[in-house]
Write an enzyme that holds these catalytic residues in place. Structure first.
Site, PDB file in Angstrom:
ATOM      1  N   GLU A  72       1.203  -1.362  -0.653  1.00 34.76           N
ATOM      2  CA  GLU A  72      -0.078  -0.027   0.191  1.00 34.76           C
ATOM      3  C   GLU A  72       0.892   1.365  -0.040  1.00 34.76           C
ATOM      4  OE1 GLU A  72      -2.659   2.459  -0.648  1.00 34.76           O
ATOM      5  OE2 GLU A  72      -3.657   0.498  -0.564  1.00 34.76           O
ATOM      6  N   PHE A 124      -3.828   3.324   4.094  1.00 31.69           N
ATOM      7  CA  PHE A 124      -4.680   2.103   4.448  1.00 31.69           C
ATOM      8  C   PHE A 124      -6.074   2.609   3.998  1.00 31.69           C
ATOM      9  CE2 PHE A 124      -0.861  -0.499   4.861  1.00 31.69           C
ATOM     10  CZ  PHE A 124      -1.579  -2.069   5.663  1.00 31.69           C
ATOM     11  N   GLY A 125      -6.915   1.396   3.586  1.00 30.91           N
ATOM     12  CA  GLY A 125      -8.603   1.981   3.928  1.00 30.91           C
ATOM     13  C   GLY A 125      -8.955   2.185   2.524  1.00 30.91           C
ATOM     14  N   CYS A 149     -12.743   4.831  -0.324  1.00 29.98           N
ATOM     15  CA  CYS A 149     -13.908   4.897   0.482  1.00 29.98           C
ATOM     16  C   CYS A 149     -13.315   5.304   1.939  1.00 29.98           C
ATOM     17  CB  CYS A 149     -14.490   3.088   0.112  1.00 29.98           C
ATOM     18  SG  CYS A 149     -15.992   3.174   1.063  1.00 29.98           S
ATOM     19  N   GLY A 187     -20.526  13.126 -13.538  1.00 29.32           N
ATOM     20  CA  GLY A 187     -21.545  12.247 -12.678  1.00 29.32           C
ATOM     21  C   GLY A 187     -21.469  12.557 -11.386  1.00 29.32           C
ATOM     22  N   ALA A 227     -18.709  14.970  -9.064  1.00 24.75           N
ATOM     23  CA  ALA A 227     -19.535  16.367  -9.828  1.00 24.75           C
ATOM     24  C   ALA A 227     -20.880  16.773  -8.675  1.00 24.75           C
ATOM     25  CB  ALA A 227     -19.873  16.941 -11.449  1.00 24.75           C
ATOM     26  N   ALA A 228     -21.849  15.314  -9.228  1.00 23.06           N
ATOM     27  CA  ALA A 228     -22.982  15.927  -8.099  1.00 23.06           C
ATOM     28  C   ALA A 228     -23.358  16.028  -6.843  1.00 23.06           C
ATOM     29  CB  ALA A 228     -24.328  14.700  -8.559  1.00 23.06           C
ATOM     30  N   GLY A 271     -14.751  11.931 -13.559  1.00 20.11           N
ATOM     31  CA  GLY A 271     -15.004  10.384 -14.025  1.00 20.11           C
ATOM     32  C   GLY A 271     -13.518  10.041 -13.670  1.00 20.11           C
ATOM     33  N   HIS A 295     -48.730   2.590   8.115  1.00 19.90           N
ATOM     34  CA  HIS A 295     -49.490   4.041   8.051  1.00 19.90           C
ATOM     35  C   HIS A 295     -49.535   4.662   8.735  1.00 19.90           C
ATOM     36  CE1 HIS A 295     -52.313   6.557   5.625  1.00 19.90           C
ATOM     37  NE2 HIS A 295     -53.180   6.702   7.163  1.00 19.90           N
TER      38      HIS A 295
END
Length: 460
Positions: free
Chosen positions: A34, A38-39, A42, A185, A188-189, A270, A445
């Site tokens: 790595e 680490f990780g 995400c 994409g 960006a959103a 992207g 409900h």
């Protein structure tokens, strides 16, 4: 001269790849490589910290105007540095550091960590390093979980302008007053929502005429209708040049000669897989412009070398990478009982505002596959909880096959979309027909899931 070592297993990348070495691998000598934190994406620069920013942005956005609920509220600003400290200083960074410390510690004595970039120099042999020491390591089995990186276009890279990506935008020293986002994409959103809700003027430049262009048409149309009211949109345009002004601001000149200026430039065009950085050819590993080629079990073209996650799939979703990691771990340990990489009914969420969730086929895709398609679009505002929310934008779109009674796709835009869709994923995975799903269970409900119930009942 480089040191050398041989291992039973080498894992390159510590996102989902770091899930693999559990007690089943205790009798193996393992190298983990790595070069960054680490990780993986995400934990450090993707899913988790962005959603912590998103949650704060959601609260700020709602506070800015609650007049539809007969409330007088306002958003008064943010302690940007405290937000960063809460997210990174107290949560993300300690977890990343703890993960590395654990793999280097006495609790996993069979694991050796290498912290330099890895690239193949021969069949199943990698050049890497530890600190200032160079190493050449080989393995009986190698698992490539090397992820992806931001695809920065040449007009940005070659401009000399200071630009940001998802990797460093959340660690800005202060909240900018204005920002240009290039791209249309998911990334960006999401960042457009985060920064605009917190007080930044956001301009979006995108060469497509729509944002989130791969979504189902009705969901895409609804989102774009909302986006134009929130952000300064320049859609259907490319950037011809990018320059830094004397005051430090960035100016983008578009292909129609219009100009957009802001404090900060974020490249969100992207992501591309990192395989092109590994010299894969040296080990005979086939790839398509860096996307590693694998079979249905995760095997590459080099025997004993496997791949998973963004390195080899186009979903670019953490839950897919985790599922693939579990499959590859099984397949490495059980060569006579291989399981396929699980790619059926893959859902996705977009944590912008409104939130979006999707699974299965779009209406266009469904009509190409079936002659008995039935579609229902249900407004949030048509159910009691939608009335309570005074919601005027949320919709649920369900796509079914009237001949089989099965759901083909589900697409939601609105509050709690990523939560609401879960029961539809379950129905699709287990083959529960939409008629049974609607009528053979209670729907509380007047809770929000009634919007799902009504959509199901609306399918032929």
């Amino acid at each position: 001269m480089a040191h050398s070592a041989h291992f039973d297993l080498i894992i390159v990348g510590t996102g989902s790849g770091n899930m693999i070495p559990d007690e089943r691998f205790d009798d193996m000598s393992i190298a983990i490589v790595e070069e960054d934190r680490f990780g993986g994406t995400c934990l450090n620069v993707g899913c988790i910290p962005t959603k912590m920013f998103v949650y704060a942005a959601d609260r700020a956005f709602e506070a800015a105007d609650s007049s539809s609920l007969s409330l007088r509220t306002s958003y008064e600003g943010i302690d940007w540095n405290e937000l960063q400290n809460r997210i990174f200083g107290k949560r993300i960074d300690p977890i990343a550091e703890g993960g590395e410390k654990y793999r280097r510690g006495d609790e996993t004595p069979n694991i050796t960590v290498f912290d330099k970039h890895a690239r193949f120099i021969g069949p199943k042999t990698l050049s890497t390093g530890q600190g200032d020491t160079k190493w050449e390591i080989s393995g009986d089995t190698i698992i490539l979980a090397t992820g992806a990186r931001t695809n920065v276009l040449d007009v940005v890279k070659d401009s000399g302008v200071r630009y940001y990506t998802n990797k460093d935008i959340m660690r800005l020293e202060e909240l900018p007053s204005s920002m240009i986002i290039q791209g249309g994409g998911v990334i960006a959103a999401e960042f457009a929502h985060v920064f605009s809700a917190l007080g930044t003027k956001v301009s979006i430049i995108n060469r497509s005429g729509e944002l989130l262009k791969t979504l189902d048409a009705d969901i895409r149309q609804r989102f774009n209708e909302i986006a134009v009211t929130r952000w300064d949109l320049h859609l259907g345009h490319e950037i011809d040049s990018l320059t830094t002004e004397e005051n430090g601001q960035v100016t983008a000149v578009l292909d129609d000669s219009s100009r957009v200026t802001a404090d900060i430039f974020l490249a969100a065009t992207g992501r591309i897989p990192n395989g092109d950085l590994l010299n894969l050819e040296a080990s005979g590993i086939a790839h398509d412009r860096g996307l590693i080629t694998v079979d249905e079990f995760g095997r590459t073209s080099c025997e004993g070398v496997w791949a998973l996650g963004d390195a080899c799939n186009t979903f670019q979703l953490k839950h897919v990478a985790n599922a693939e990691a579990r499959a590859v771990a099984n397949n490495v340990l059980n060569p006579d009982n291989l399981i396929t990489l699980p790619h059926d009914y893959v859902p996705a969420g977009i944590f912008t505002h409104p939130q979006i969730a999707t699974v299965g086929l779009t209406e266009e895709e469904a009509r190409e596959k079936s002659g008995s398609v039935t579609v229902k679009i249900q407004n949030y505002g048509d159910v009691a909880f939608g009335w309570a929310m005074e919601d005027s934008t949320g919709i649920v779109k369900l796509i079914g096959d009237s001949a089989t009674g099965k759901l083909l796709g589900a697409h939601i835009i609105g509050p709690q979309a990523t939560t609401l869709i879960q029961q539809l994923i379950t129905a699709m995975v287990w083959g529960i027909g939409y008629r049974d799903l609607a009528t053979k269970q209670y729907w509380i409900h007047p809770a929000l899931p009634e919007v799902i119930e009504n959509a199901l009942l609306g399918l032929d």
